[in-house]
Design a protein around this motif. Structure first.
Motif, PDB file in Angstrom:
ATOM      1  N   LEU A 133      -1.785 156.080   6.983  1.00 24.23           N
ATOM      2  CA  LEU A 133      -1.961 156.967   5.835  1.00 24.23           C
ATOM      3  C   LEU A 133      -0.648 157.371   5.190  1.00 24.23           C
ATOM      4  O   LEU A 133      -0.571 157.489   3.963  1.00 24.23           O
ATOM      5  CB  LEU A 133      -2.711 158.234   6.255  1.00 24.23           C
ATOM      6  N   PHE A 134       0.395 157.600   6.007  1.00 27.17           N
ATOM      7  CA  PHE A 134       1.568 158.292   5.480  1.00 27.17           C
ATOM      8  C   PHE A 134       2.899 157.573   5.680  1.00 27.17           C
ATOM      9  O   PHE A 134       3.877 157.914   5.008  1.00 27.17           O
ATOM     10  CB  PHE A 134       1.684 159.676   6.138  1.00 27.17           C
ATOM     11  N   LEU A 135       2.983 156.603   6.585  1.00 26.03           N
ATOM     12  CA  LEU A 135       4.275 156.035   6.945  1.00 26.03           C
ATOM     13  C   LEU A 135       4.329 154.540   6.638  1.00 26.03           C
ATOM     14  O   LEU A 135       3.477 154.008   5.944  1.00 26.03           O
ATOM     15  CB  LEU A 135       4.561 156.307   8.424  1.00 26.03           C
ATOM     16  N   TRP A 136       5.317 153.877   7.162  1.00 28.40           N
ATOM     17  CA  TRP A 136       5.513 152.457   6.920  1.00 28.40           C
ATOM     18  C   TRP A 136       5.227 151.665   8.185  1.00 28.40           C
ATOM     19  O   TRP A 136       5.046 152.216   9.258  1.00 28.40           O
ATOM     20  CB  TRP A 136       6.937 152.201   6.414  1.00 28.40           C
ATOM     21  N   ASN A 137       5.250 150.353   8.086  1.00 31.37           N
ATOM     22  CA  ASN A 137       4.748 149.503   9.164  1.00 31.37           C
ATOM     23  C   ASN A 137       5.800 149.062  10.170  1.00 31.37           C
ATOM     24  O   ASN A 137       5.467 148.792  11.313  1.00 31.37           O
ATOM     25  CB  ASN A 137       4.072 148.262   8.577  1.00 31.37           C
ATOM     26  N   SER A 138       7.055 148.937   9.782  1.00 27.49           N
ATOM     27  CA  SER A 138       8.065 148.416  10.695  1.00 27.49           C
ATOM     28  C   SER A 138       8.309 149.395  11.841  1.00 27.49           C
ATOM     29  O   SER A 138       8.211 150.613  11.670  1.00 27.49           O
ATOM     30  CB  SER A 138       9.383 148.161   9.952  1.00 27.49           C
ATOM     31  N   ARG A 139       8.642 148.869  13.013  1.00 26.03           N
ATOM     32  CA  ARG A 139       8.841 149.701  14.193  1.00 26.03           C
ATOM     33  C   ARG A 139      10.254 150.273  14.185  1.00 26.03           C
ATOM     34  O   ARG A 139      11.237 149.559  14.007  1.00 26.03           O
ATOM     35  CB  ARG A 139       8.606 148.881  15.464  1.00 26.03           C
ATOM     36  N   SER A 140      10.356 151.585  14.373  1.00 30.77           N
ATOM     37  CA  SER A 140      11.654 152.251  14.452  1.00 30.77           C
ATOM     38  C   SER A 140      11.464 153.606  15.118  1.00 30.77           C
ATOM     39  O   SER A 140      10.374 154.173  15.112  1.00 30.77           O
ATOM     40  CB  SER A 140      12.273 152.425  13.058  1.00 30.77           C
ATOM     41  N   PHE A 141      12.551 154.137  15.687  1.00 29.87           N
ATOM     42  CA  PHE A 141      12.485 155.443  16.331  1.00 29.87           C
ATOM     43  C   PHE A 141      12.261 156.542  15.292  1.00 29.87           C
ATOM     44  O   PHE A 141      11.624 157.553  15.590  1.00 29.87           O
ATOM     45  CB  PHE A 141      13.765 155.700  17.126  1.00 29.87           C
ATOM     46  N   VAL A 142      12.795 156.347  14.081  1.00 26.19           N
ATOM     47  CA  VAL A 142      12.602 157.343  13.027  1.00 26.19           C
ATOM     48  C   VAL A 142      11.125 157.453  12.677  1.00 26.19           C
ATOM     49  O   VAL A 142      10.562 158.554  12.589  1.00 26.19           O
ATOM     50  CB  VAL A 142      13.431 156.975  11.772  1.00 26.19           C
ATOM     51  N   ARG A 143      10.483 156.301  12.486  1.00 32.07           N
ATOM     52  CA  ARG A 143       9.055 156.329  12.150  1.00 32.07           C
ATOM     53  C   ARG A 143       8.234 156.933  13.282  1.00 32.07           C
ATOM     54  O   ARG A 143       7.318 157.727  13.062  1.00 32.07           O
ATOM     55  CB  ARG A 143       8.554 154.917  11.861  1.00 32.07           C
ATOM     56  N   LYS A 144       8.576 156.572  14.523  1.00 28.23           N
ATOM     57  CA  LYS A 144       7.832 157.103  15.669  1.00 28.23           C
ATOM     58  C   LYS A 144       8.006 158.612  15.780  1.00 28.23           C
ATOM     59  O   LYS A 144       7.049 159.335  16.100  1.00 28.23           O
ATOM     60  CB  LYS A 144       8.295 156.418  16.952  1.00 28.23           C
ATOM     61  N   ALA A 145       9.217 159.104  15.503  1.00 28.91           N
ATOM     62  CA  ALA A 145       9.461 160.547  15.566  1.00 28.91           C
ATOM     63  C   ALA A 145       8.651 161.289  14.514  1.00 28.91           C
ATOM     64  O   ALA A 145       8.192 162.417  14.745  1.00 28.91           O
ATOM     65  CB  ALA A 145      10.953 160.829  15.387  1.00 28.91           C
ATOM     66  N   MET A 146       8.470 160.685  13.352  1.00 31.60           N
ATOM     67  CA  MET A 146       7.649 161.298  12.305  1.00 31.60           C
ATOM     68  C   MET A 146       6.165 161.161  12.626  1.00 31.60           C
ATOM     69  O   MET A 146       5.353 162.028  12.278  1.00 31.60           O
ATOM     70  CB  MET A 146       7.955 160.646  10.959  1.00 31.60           C
ATOM     71  N   GLU A 147       5.816 160.084  13.303  1.00 31.06           N
ATOM     72  CA  GLU A 147       4.408 159.770  13.589  1.00 31.06           C
ATOM     73  C   GLU A 147       3.787 160.736  14.590  1.00 31.06           C
ATOM     74  O   GLU A 147       2.615 161.125  14.440  1.00 31.06           O
ATOM     75  CB  GLU A 147       4.345 158.342  14.118  1.00 31.06           C
ATOM     76  N   LEU A 148       4.558 161.152  15.588  1.00 26.99           N
ATOM     77  CA  LEU A 148       3.999 161.981  16.658  1.00 26.99           C
ATOM     78  C   LEU A 148       3.462 163.329  16.163  1.00 26.99           C
ATOM     79  O   LEU A 148       2.304 163.658  16.431  1.00 26.99           O
ATOM     80  CB  LEU A 148       5.044 162.183  17.766  1.00 26.99           C
TER      81      LEU A 148
END
Length: 245
Positions: A133-148
């Motif tokens: 819904l809100f983020l992008w698809n590539s794997r990264s620690f930044v995305r994971k930190a926002m995802e949690l």
């Protein structure tokens, strides 16, 4: 006696104007970033409404790139329960018992990563929904930190039924194919309400990589995985009570 200071002030005026101008630009940038960070949390409350049909960031990307996509929203009652069972057993067996993040699984994932071992994604359905819904698809620690925190918030605000309904209607099941109704029609020429156990399990195991894993034309490995999920789904009664009780 006061002429020299006045000249000094006049000389400093362009630098001061530039400094204040730079501050205004920086302030606008900070406010824009804050708005982008806060917006998803506001939208979560908006998505509580059953007549709102959210779209994913991948769907928006396809629109921007003029590719178009196929997505036909259906309510959870119009989706075969065997599909829900299969997706839960394949993607998130503890869906009814955690609060958006499976912390035990996440802890093991971190430990394996620190040991240099190959790891699985460790994503729950709320985490995948928040990402879609809100983020992008590539794997990264930044995305994971926002995802949690987004996953925890999504699970807290939305009911398990509504969250599952949104997930199944935005998940990608092939190039330009989003949502279970479009996926069922595309791969098996049937509505989502008429999916068989085998078809449901094939769709479920294709979710981690729907571009390479074609549910409608499965290879031997995909058929084997589908068989495992099909057996798990048949015994999933206690694991899906939050959806069908």
């Amino acid at each position: 006696m006061d002429i020299a200071p006045e000249r000094e002030d006049i000389a400093d005026m362009p630098a001061r104007r530039q400094w204040f101008g730079d501050r205004r630009v920086l302030k606008r940038i900070v406010l824009a970033v804050l708005a982008l960070v806060i917006l998803p949390y506001a939208l979560i409350f908006f998505y509580v409404l059953p007549f709102i049909h959210p779209v994913s960031t991948l769907m928006l990307r396809d629109l921007v790139l003029l590719r178009g996509y196929d997505r036909r929203w259906v309510s959870l009652d119009e989706i075969a329960p065997v599909l829900v069972q299969s997706v839960m057993m394949s993607e998130d067996g503890q869906y009814c018992f955690h609060g958006g993040v499976d912390w035990a699984e996440m802890r093991m994932l971190v430990e394996d990563t620190l040991k240099g071992q190959a790891t699985r994604g460790g994503s729950t359905i709320p985490m995948q929904t928040a990402k879609n819904l809100f983020l992008w698809n590539s794997r990264s620690f930044v995305r994971k930190a926002m995802e949690l925190p987004l996953a925890v918030s999504t699970d807290f605000v939305l009911s398990k039924r509504r969250l599952m309904e949104i997930y199944l209607n935005i998940a990608e099941w092939g190039p330009g194919i989003y949502g279970i109704e479009a996926a069922a029609q595309h791969h098996f020429k049937v509505p989502a309400s008429k999916l068989t156990r085998r078809q449901a399990s094939l769709l479920a195991v294709s979710l981690p990589n729907p571009i390479d894993r074609n549910a409608g034309k499965p290879g031997r490995g995909l058929r084997r995985l589908a068989g495992v999920i099909e057996r798990r789904a048949q015994g999933s009664g206690d694991y899906i009570k939050c959806i069908y009780e």
